[in-house]
Each structure stands twice: as structure tokens, then as C-alpha cells.
Scaffold this motif. Sequence first.
Motif, PDB file in Angstrom:
ATOM      1  N   ALA A  76      78.795 -21.443  36.433  1.00 45.20           N
ATOM      2  CA  ALA A  76      79.424 -22.481  35.620  1.00 45.20           C
ATOM      3  C   ALA A  76      80.260 -23.450  36.452  1.00 45.20           C
ATOM      4  O   ALA A  76      80.210 -24.662  36.214  1.00 45.20           O
ATOM      5  N   TYR A 120      77.537 -24.171  29.776  1.00 46.81           N
ATOM      6  CA  TYR A 120      77.814 -22.820  29.280  1.00 46.81           C
ATOM      7  C   TYR A 120      76.582 -22.174  28.637  1.00 46.81           C
ATOM      8  O   TYR A 120      76.307 -20.986  28.829  1.00 46.81           O
ATOM      9  N   LEU A 151      77.547 -16.814  24.113  1.00 45.30           N
ATOM     10  CA  LEU A 151      78.351 -17.913  24.647  1.00 45.30           C
ATOM     11  C   LEU A 151      79.826 -17.507  24.788  1.00 45.30           C
ATOM     12  O   LEU A 151      80.482 -17.839  25.784  1.00 45.30           O
ATOM     13  N   GLY A 152      80.319 -16.772  23.805  1.00 49.26           N
ATOM     14  CA  GLY A 152      81.716 -16.330  23.857  1.00 49.26           C
ATOM     15  C   GLY A 152      81.977 -15.423  25.049  1.00 49.26           C
ATOM     16  O   GLY A 152      83.043 -15.496  25.679  1.00 49.26           O
ATOM     17  N   LYS A 197      82.325 -17.565  28.185  1.00 45.80           N
ATOM     18  CA  LYS A 197      83.628 -18.235  28.285  1.00 45.80           C
ATOM     19  C   LYS A 197      84.729 -17.250  28.650  1.00 45.80           C
ATOM     20  O   LYS A 197      85.585 -17.535  29.494  1.00 45.80           O
ATOM     21  N   SER A 198      84.710 -16.089  28.024  1.00 47.60           N
ATOM     22  CA  SER A 198      85.776 -15.125  28.319  1.00 47.60           C
ATOM     23  C   SER A 198      85.673 -14.621  29.758  1.00 47.60           C
ATOM     24  O   SER A 198      86.696 -14.410  30.427  1.00 47.60           O
ATOM     25  N   LEU A 212      84.432 -16.339  32.274  1.00 46.40           N
ATOM     26  CA  LEU A 212      84.840 -17.457  33.124  1.00 46.40           C
ATOM     27  C   LEU A 212      86.361 -17.579  33.169  1.00 46.40           C
ATOM     28  O   LEU A 212      86.953 -17.723  34.254  1.00 46.40           O
ATOM     29  N   HIS A 213      86.982 -17.501  32.006  1.00 47.64           N
ATOM     30  CA  HIS A 213      88.435 -17.622  31.964  1.00 47.64           C
ATOM     31  C   HIS A 213      89.091 -16.469  32.711  1.00 47.64           C
ATOM     32  O   HIS A 213      90.067 -16.667  33.446  1.00 47.64           O
ATOM     33  N   ALA A 259      92.243 -21.829  27.638  1.00 47.53           N
ATOM     34  CA  ALA A 259      90.804 -22.003  27.398  1.00 47.53           C
ATOM     35  C   ALA A 259      90.466 -23.475  27.225  1.00 47.53           C
ATOM     36  O   ALA A 259      89.464 -23.968  27.777  1.00 47.53           O
ATOM     37  N   ASP A 261      88.119 -25.687  29.809  1.00 47.94           N
ATOM     38  CA  ASP A 261      86.971 -26.487  29.341  1.00 47.94           C
ATOM     39  C   ASP A 261      87.142 -27.952  29.737  1.00 47.94           C
ATOM     40  O   ASP A 261      86.179 -28.621  30.131  1.00 47.94           O
ATOM     41  N   HIS A 265      83.784 -29.962  29.795  1.00 47.17           N
ATOM     42  CA  HIS A 265      83.067 -29.557  28.590  1.00 47.17           C
ATOM     43  C   HIS A 265      83.771 -29.972  27.297  1.00 47.17           C
ATOM     44  O   HIS A 265      83.463 -29.430  26.242  1.00 47.17           O
ATOM     45  N   CYS A 266      84.735 -30.895  27.387  1.00 49.00           N
ATOM     46  CA  CYS A 266      85.448 -31.323  26.177  1.00 49.00           C
ATOM     47  C   CYS A 266      84.891 -32.653  25.665  1.00 49.00           C
ATOM     48  O   CYS A 266      84.548 -33.529  26.464  1.00 49.00           O
TER      49      CYS A 266
END
Lengths: 200, 188
Positions: free
Chosen positions: A157, A164, A175-176, A179-180, A182-183, B12, B16, B21-22
Motif C-alpha cells: 500500500a 487498498y 478491506l477492513g 486498513k487495520s 496498515l495502521h 486512520a 488515508d 485515499h481521501c
Amino acid sequence: MTDPKTNPYSDSDLMRRHRDGDELALGMLIQRYKDELFAFLARFTGDSHLAEDVFQDTFLQVHLKADGFDLSKRFKPWLYTIAANKARDAMRKRSRRPTVPLDASMGTDDDAKSFASTLEGNIPGPDEISANLETRHAVRTMINELPEAQREVLTLAYFNGMPYQDVADTIGAPLGTVKSRLHAAIREFAKRWTHYARET
Amino acid sequence: MSNENRHIQDEALLIDFLMGHCDSDQQQTIADRLETDPEFAQRHRNLEHTFAAMKLDPAPRVPDDLVARTMSHINSQTQLDALLTQQATGKDRSAWRSPRQWISAAAIVLLLAAAVLPWISKFNTGQPVGPGVDTKADILGSTYNPNDPKFEDPETQPQLIMIVPRLAAPDPIDVPKTHDEPGEMPDQ
């Protein structure tokens, strides 16, 4: 993906030509993806020699499975899925990467609460320390020592700039989850970077 | 919403944002908060520094001949796979060919036997040729004389002739005297 300057054919065109026996088509695909795919594999595996082996095996798989590829679908996520799977297998076979102990809450992707304070305070920027070769190697080590799943998503990413949804398709996760992961990877890197910058 | 959950959501959102990605609405919201929320602005700065630090990771150097070596690897592996497949097929074939060869050989032997045995029986003149002949020959015994008209039988006669040499008495042959015995020279 098409670069009209160097190759006017789309990925699907080249796959079709490869299936039809065009011996140059696969070479064009390899040429097209060599930089970004090798970079992904080198960062993900943390070993350029292993990355090259995986890179070659990935395109061997592309060649062997070409007849089964759905030309109406995008080639790139398919290619990266093969590469990521091959890389995971290769790393497990080699078993050279020690598991880096992290906070206990890193066991699940969705548990981010214990990291909420990671970005509290001030995180030094690279311009605040001498960003020499040693620092670059230290950053490489910090990324290499991230948990495999986080490192994979961070590389795809962030370093490869993949959307994503493509990352989710590539690793076969929701997808969730992408993101989690990645964060969590960014928070973990921030923690390590802060520790390193303050000691330097 | 607790402070901790709000911080997580802010992070988060900012990640993004920094990843590109926003959408435009989210970007506007972030711009407004950066001006009015110092804590949010500090998080933004921290994440900017973090992303800048990650960029220090040197890009992996791609081997110069990676494409050529990959093509060579594919060609050699494809040829090796083809060879291994060929060998595996050969082994399979030899594995099931062996019993098939045995069956074929047995069939050939049986066919040959079926073809040759009747000929062997037919040309063995010392044995009765058939059941009918066998019976008749036994009944007649040594009294049989093929020259005797009473033994004429159109059905078995030709076959019985074949066993005559064993059953019939030999015809006497008059052999003229030779003149090569000593002391008996022919008259001049």
C-alpha cells in the motif's frame, strides 16, 4: 498497465499473445513489472537473493498458469497474489526471519487500542537527525522487523502505492483487515523510529 | 465516543489522507481541523515525520539481468518439467506394459497351439484318425483287408486306407534272382 512509450500492449494483450505462443510477450510483461515487483519482494522478504528466486518462480507460475488466467480480469492483482504466496512459502521454507516480539495486543488485526498513544508526543522527522547510510539501514531493519502480515500490507500500500482494494484482492483479506494492518504497521514503525531518533 | 477511540479514528483518517485515499470532502474536513485543532495538527505532523522516515528505506536495487535470468529460469524449468513428465509417463507405460506383454504372449501361445495341434493329430498316422475309424478298426482287428470288397465303406474307406500299413498283411513280391553270387555265372 500500459506504457505507450515503451510498449503499446496492455497486460491482457500480452497475456493473450503469450498464450498464443508469442515468445516475446512474457519477456515484455517481466520487463514491465520487474522494478515494482522486485522492490515489493525485496522489502517483503527482506532478502534480495530470496526476492530474485521468488521473482523468477512467480513468472514461471505465470507462464504455467497462463491458460487458466481470465483475460477479462486485471493481471496485476493476479501477479501480486502469486508473488505474495510464493514469497510467504519461501520465507517459511528458509525460516530465517525470527519472529519479532511485539506488544501482546498485536495478535489480532483489529486490536489497536493499546497503540492509540503511539503517536502521542513528538515524533522526530528525518531532518532532525543525520539521515546517513546508517540511518537508512536502520530504517530498512525497522521495516524488516515488522510482523510479516503488516510488512506485506505496508509494502504493497505505501511503497508500491497499490489501492487498498487491490491490496485486499492480492492478500485475500477484507478491506477492513488491510486498513487495520496498515495502521498497525505505521504505528509500530513510528514507535521504533521515535526510539531510534531519540537515541541517535 | 471515548478519547482513545477518537484518536484511533483521527489517525486512520490522517493515514488515508497522507496515502492519498481521501475524497475532496474528507480533505476539506482535515484542512479545517488542522487549523482549529492543535492536537489533530500534532498527530498530522507526527504521521508526516513517520512517512518521511519510511521514505529513507532505500529502494531495492534490481539486478541488471533479472529479465534475462527469469526467462532462462522459465525455459529451463519448462524443459525439465517436460522431461520429468516424459519419464514419468514412460515409467507408467512400462509398469502396465509388462503384464500386457505376458497376456499377449500367452494369447499367442494359445493361438499357435490351437492351430498346430490338429495338424499334429492329423499327420500322426500311427494313431486312429477319428472316433469312427477308431471303432471300426478295433472291430475289424487284424482280419481287415482293404482289398476285400466286403470291407468297402464309402464313408471310412479313404481314412482306413491310412492305417492299412499297420493292419494289412504285406503283399509278397517276387524278386528275380541275381547273378552276382559267386560260382553262379550266367551262361554265355
